[in-house]
Every structure is written in C-alpha cells, then in structure tokens.
Design a protein around this motif. Structure first.
Motif, mmCIF file in Angstrom:
data_model
loop_
_atom_site.group_PDB
_atom_site.id
_atom_site.type_symbol
_atom_site.label_atom_id
_atom_site.label_comp_id
_atom_site.label_asym_id
_atom_site.label_seq_id
_atom_site.Cartn_x
_atom_site.Cartn_y
_atom_site.Cartn_z
ATOM 1 N N TYR A 28 1.707 6.656 -1.954
ATOM 2 C CA TYR A 28 0.764 6.699 -3.711
ATOM 3 C C TYR A 28 1.841 6.093 -4.620
ATOM 4 O O TYR A 28 1.439 4.867 -5.558
ATOM 5 N N ALA A 29 3.182 5.977 -3.926
ATOM 6 C CA ALA A 29 4.198 5.658 -5.479
ATOM 7 C C ALA A 29 3.901 4.017 -5.088
ATOM 8 O O ALA A 29 4.365 3.110 -6.431
ATOM 9 N N VAL A 30 3.644 3.188 -3.409
ATOM 10 C CA VAL A 30 4.081 2.384 -3.935
ATOM 11 C C VAL A 30 2.338 1.037 -4.467
ATOM 12 O O VAL A 30 2.626 -0.051 -5.697
ATOM 13 N N ALA A 31 1.855 2.296 -4.494
ATOM 14 C CA ALA A 31 -0.008 2.071 -5.144
ATOM 15 C C ALA A 31 0.851 1.516 -6.540
ATOM 16 O O ALA A 31 -0.363 0.974 -7.232
ATOM 17 N N ARG A 32 0.730 2.628 -7.271
ATOM 18 C CA ARG A 32 0.977 3.006 -8.848
ATOM 19 C C ARG A 32 2.205 1.970 -8.842
ATOM 20 O O ARG A 32 1.442 0.926 -9.775
ATOM 21 N N LYS A 33 3.258 1.283 -8.326
ATOM 22 C CA LYS A 33 4.005 0.323 -8.617
ATOM 23 C C LYS A 33 3.813 -0.856 -8.836
ATOM 24 O O LYS A 33 4.053 -1.877 -9.377
ATOM 25 N N SER A 34 2.623 -1.748 -7.317
ATOM 26 C CA SER A 34 1.995 -2.540 -7.605
ATOM 27 C C SER A 34 0.861 -2.955 -7.917
ATOM 28 O O SER A 34 0.743 -4.191 -8.429
#
Length: 194
Positions: A28-34
């Motif tokens: 989730y955190a990576v999807a939001r950041k990317s």
C-alpha cells in the motif's frame, strides 16, 4: 515510458524511499508513493520475491503485505521476469552505450565483444542494428563502409545525453532517449530529398 521512467522504475524508487523512512515497507505505502496501482506493485513485489530481492514479512490484509528489502540493487530497478529470473533484455544495448562513452569508437564486432560481460551477450548483428539506429538519430557518426568490420561507429561527444542508453525502437523506427524523456528521431519525420 512516463516521465522518462518505466512503471517499475517508479515502484523501485518508491520502495527505496519507503524503506529508508520510518514507515513499514508495505504494498500500500509503495503504491501510494509511486502513484501506481496496487496490482502492479503487488506483481512487482511477487517477481522480486522469487528473485530473492525482497521477502514477505506478513500479510497485512487480503490485498496488502509488509516486505523486507533483502538486496538493494541500486538506483536502477531490478529487471525481473514473472518467474523471478533476472532479465538481460536491453542489457547489451546498455553495455554498448557505456562502452561508447569509454572507448569512443568501434565496429559492431568490437561493440558486441565489449558489451558481452557479466552474463550479458549481444550478437554482432544486434550490435550493428543498435549502432545503426543511434547513427540515424545523430548520436554516432559512421565511416568506412556499410557492413561488417569495415564500418566504424564513433560517438559524437555533444550527443552524450547521460548514463541511460538511448533506445532504438526498430518496430516504430524511432529512437527514444530516457535522459531527455523524448523521442529524438523518427524515420517518419525524415524528408525524402531527390
């Protein structure tokens, strides 16, 4: 490519950024950041897990998981296939571009030899096609003939745009430069002069 970077490059940069911060490394955190969708991020994590680059710590919920980065591959996104194998696709062209910067000039045969390192191989024909594409786009000058060892390719110093290799897209008959984030040459744009 969007913004000069592939989606996986955006994901990889987000992974490294989240991993360096106080938050847990989650899908989730990576999807939001990317800025990419969760499904693409999950797929890349799965492929990297098979390659031994990341490992899953735990499932957070049905769609999210926490990960540990085992092997930081540096700034370039790891090229992994769906079965977790490291992809060597385009690595030959990448090595030729690097060798051009160092050596300045060579034939297709010499380019193939210089680029065939660290498990990467490229044929003389493949090197000739790539070098010819760069010559069409003005990155290289060509001298000494049209085929074989007689043809020499030389880097035009002012056309060195950065460390990422220009991509000769044979099917589209164009050259895309990720350093500039633009298509720098299209065969369709060439005016036929008589």
């Amino acid at each position: 490519m969007v913004g000069g970077k592939s989606p996986r490059q955006h994901i990889w940069e987000a992974i490294r950024s989240v991993n360096a911060g106080p938050k847990a490394l989650t899908t989730y955190a990576v999807a939001r950041k990317s800025g990419l969708d969760d499904q693409a991020v999950r797929a890349y994590f799965r492929d990297m897990e098979k390659a031994g680059i990341v490992t899953k710590v735990r499932n957070v919920d049905r769609f999210d998981a926490e990960w540990t980065l085992i092997k930081d591959e540096g700034v370039e996104a790891p090229r992994v296939t769906k079965d977790g194998k490291i992809s060597k696709y385009a690595a030959g062209a990448e090595n030729i571009w690097r060798a051009l910067r160092i050596l300045g000039e060579f034939s297709a045969a010499e380019a193939a030899t210089a680029a065939s390192v660290n498990g990467v191989t490229i044929s003389e024909f493949g090197a000739h096609v790539y070098l010819s594409g760069l010559a069409k786009a003005g990155y290289l000058t060509r001298s000494g003939g049209t085929a074989g060892d007689k043809t020499r390719f030389r880097l035009v110093p002012s056309r060195y745009t950065g460390p990422k290799h220009p991509i000769y897209q044979r099917d589209f008959k164009q050259v895309y430069d990720p350093n500039l984030d633009q298509v720098v040459w299209r065969q369709a744009d060439q005016v036929v002069r008589k």
